[in-house]
Write a protein that holds these residues in place. Structure first.
Motif, short mmCIF file in Angstrom:
data_model
loop_
_atom_site.label_atom_id
_atom_site.label_comp_id
_atom_site.label_asym_id
_atom_site.label_seq_id
_atom_site.Cartn_x
_atom_site.Cartn_y
_atom_site.Cartn_z
N LEU A 1 0.83 -1.21 0.00
CA LEU A 1 0.00 0.00 0.00
C LEU A 1 0.87 1.26 0.00
N ALA A 2 1.95 1.24 0.77
CA ALA A 2 2.87 2.38 0.79
C ALA A 2 3.57 2.54 -0.55
N PHE A 3 3.90 1.42 -1.19
CA PHE A 3 4.52 1.44 -2.53
C PHE A 3 3.61 2.15 -3.53
N ILE A 4 2.31 1.90 -3.44
CA ILE A 4 1.35 2.57 -4.33
C ILE A 4 1.27 4.06 -4.01
N GLU A 5 1.09 4.37 -2.73
CA GLU A 5 0.93 5.76 -2.30
C GLU A 5 2.15 6.62 -2.63
N GLN A 6 3.34 6.04 -2.48
CA GLN A 6 4.57 6.82 -2.69
C GLN A 6 5.02 6.86 -4.15
N ILE B 1 -5.34 4.26 -2.47
CA ILE B 1 -5.41 2.88 -2.00
C ILE B 1 -6.76 2.54 -1.38
N GLN B 2 -7.75 3.41 -1.56
CA GLN B 2 -9.06 3.18 -0.96
C GLN B 2 -9.69 1.86 -1.41
N GLU B 3 -9.50 1.52 -2.68
CA GLU B 3 -10.12 0.28 -3.20
C GLU B 3 -9.55 -0.96 -2.52
N PHE B 4 -8.30 -0.85 -1.99
CA PHE B 4 -7.70 -2.00 -1.32
C PHE B 4 -8.07 -2.06 0.16
N LEU B 5 -8.74 -1.03 0.65
CA LEU B 5 -9.14 -1.00 2.06
C LEU B 5 -10.63 -1.29 2.24
N THR B 6 -11.33 -1.59 1.15
CA THR B 6 -12.71 -2.10 1.26
C THR B 6 -12.65 -3.55 1.71
N PRO B 7 -13.73 -4.11 2.25
CA PRO B 7 -13.70 -5.51 2.68
C PRO B 7 -13.24 -6.46 1.55
#
Length: 384
Positions: A153-158, A212-218
């Protein structure tokens, strides 16, 4: 020019890695660094010193075996035949995380650490809470780490291009929702639904952002957890093992060799008695090309970590011709030698697929059990 390509294998396997040129036995097919890698939580808790970025050990073989065996007086013969350079160790200015050098420190900062740097003495920090929760859910032997997911997730955000980075990660996500849930069930156990929700909430407390919102959905988090559980490639970088490999190359008399072999056997006994499975500075990484390698019970290639860090090498162990699929074994050597029934059972339990490799097809007429040992395994499982 690459001598391989990733393309569709068949309806059962999906994508695979295929040779576009001839490889003789012993030829190196590829080497690659992971998108991200991470030490296992329990290994880190047992103070396995390793570079936070590349997982290179930060202790000598002698220091390694003394700690693992709890025998501070052990002296390794021929210690000078293998040396780990510990002179360039660098630390994060904010959190004192260790790296094998300034280059790895900078790469970590650029890839994920800028988002995840924290005060390691703060027992209430969200990362500390997440790690402690994960360790209580996932006891050794570990197969992945929730921090690998967090680093993804950090790799995507950064990333300079978060949309493209997210697309790279999505390439690993190719199962159905039900298949993902079944894999996570296997990873976390009977309480996986509650545990998954807990981990998702805690992960969102660690890192959040618009990309990364789509990866934090259930559903997205379940898919990501299944991804690290199945595509996370195990990494082993043991100083002791590297020393053993080095001394095996030395020239010595037969008597000296015999004495050395006995000494090494005793070392491993000491380590096993004291530390058990805690031997390597182990973790897992997400590899773009390596992840395309499908399993075969008669593999024509194998992976290794010859540089003592997270850089993986894929080498041919048999003749591979243009057009052949390059395959590795997901099973260890011991499991690989067992019957078709036992291999199929382990693959179904741990990887949720039925193997259709040539060896399994050729052994299709074998009975379901072929040894007393395997029969007893089945009986134990049936009783559970």
């Amino acid at each position: 020019m690459a001598g391989f390509e990733v393309r569709t294998s068949n309806s059962k396997k999906g994508k695979g890695l295929f040779a576009t040129k001839k490889y003789d036995k012993g030829d190196i097919i590829l080497e690659e660094d992971p998108l991200v890698s991470c030490q296992f939580a329990w290994n880190a808790a047992y103070r396995y010193l390793a570079c936070d970025y590349c997982m290179r050990p930060l202790e000598t073989p002698e220091q390694n075996v003394r700690r693992l065996s709890c025998k501070p007086d052990i002296v390794l013969p021929h210690a000078n035949c293998f040396d780990i350079n510990l002179e360039n160790i660098a630390t994060c200015d904010q959190c004192s995380t260790l790296y094998c050098g300034e280059e790895c420190k900078q790469r970590a900062l650029d890839t994920y650490h800028r988002s995840l740097c924290y005060d390691t003495t703060d027992a209430q920090h969200p990362i500390v809470i997440l790690l402690e929760t994960w360790k209580q859910m996932h006891y050794p032997p570990e197969t992945t780490s929730v921090m690998l997911l967090v680093r993804i997730l950090a790799f995507i955000e950064q990333s300079n291009d978060p949309t493209a980075a997210a697309s790279v990660i999505k390439q690993f996500c190719h199962r159905t929702v039900n298949e993902d849930a079944e894999l996570v069930h296997k990873l976390l156990g009977e309480q996986f639904t509650d545990q998954l929700n807990t981990l998702r909430d805690m992960t969102a407390n660690v890192i959040n952002g618009e990309h990364i919102q789509e990866f934090l959905t259930p559903e997205g988090f379940c898919s990501l957890m299944a991804l690290v559980g199945t595509n996370g490639q195990g990494i082993g970088t043991s100083p002791l093992a590297m020393w053993v490999n080095s001394v095996s190359e030395l020239t010595m008399s037969d008597d000296e060799r015999q004495q050395l072999d006995l000494f090494i056997d005793k070392l491993y006994q000491y380590v096993e008695q004291e530390s058990g499975i805690f031997l390597n500075t182990e973790g897992s990484g997400l590899y773009r090309l390596q992840s395309a390698c499908n399993h075969s019970c008669a593999p024509n290639a194998e992976s290794s970590f010859p540089y003592g860090n997270h850089r993986i090498q894929l080498k041919a162990i048999d003749l591979i011709m243009p057009g052949d699929e390059i395959s590795i074994s997901y099973l260890d050597e011991c499991s690989l030698q067992r019957s078709r029934h036992s291999r199929q059972k382990e693959l179904a339990q741990n990887y949720l697929f039925v193997c259709w490799c040539e060896r399994c097809l050729a052994q299709g007429s074998q009975p379901d059990c072929t040894s007393e040992e395997e029969m007893s395994d089945d009986e134990i499982d049936d009783e559970d």
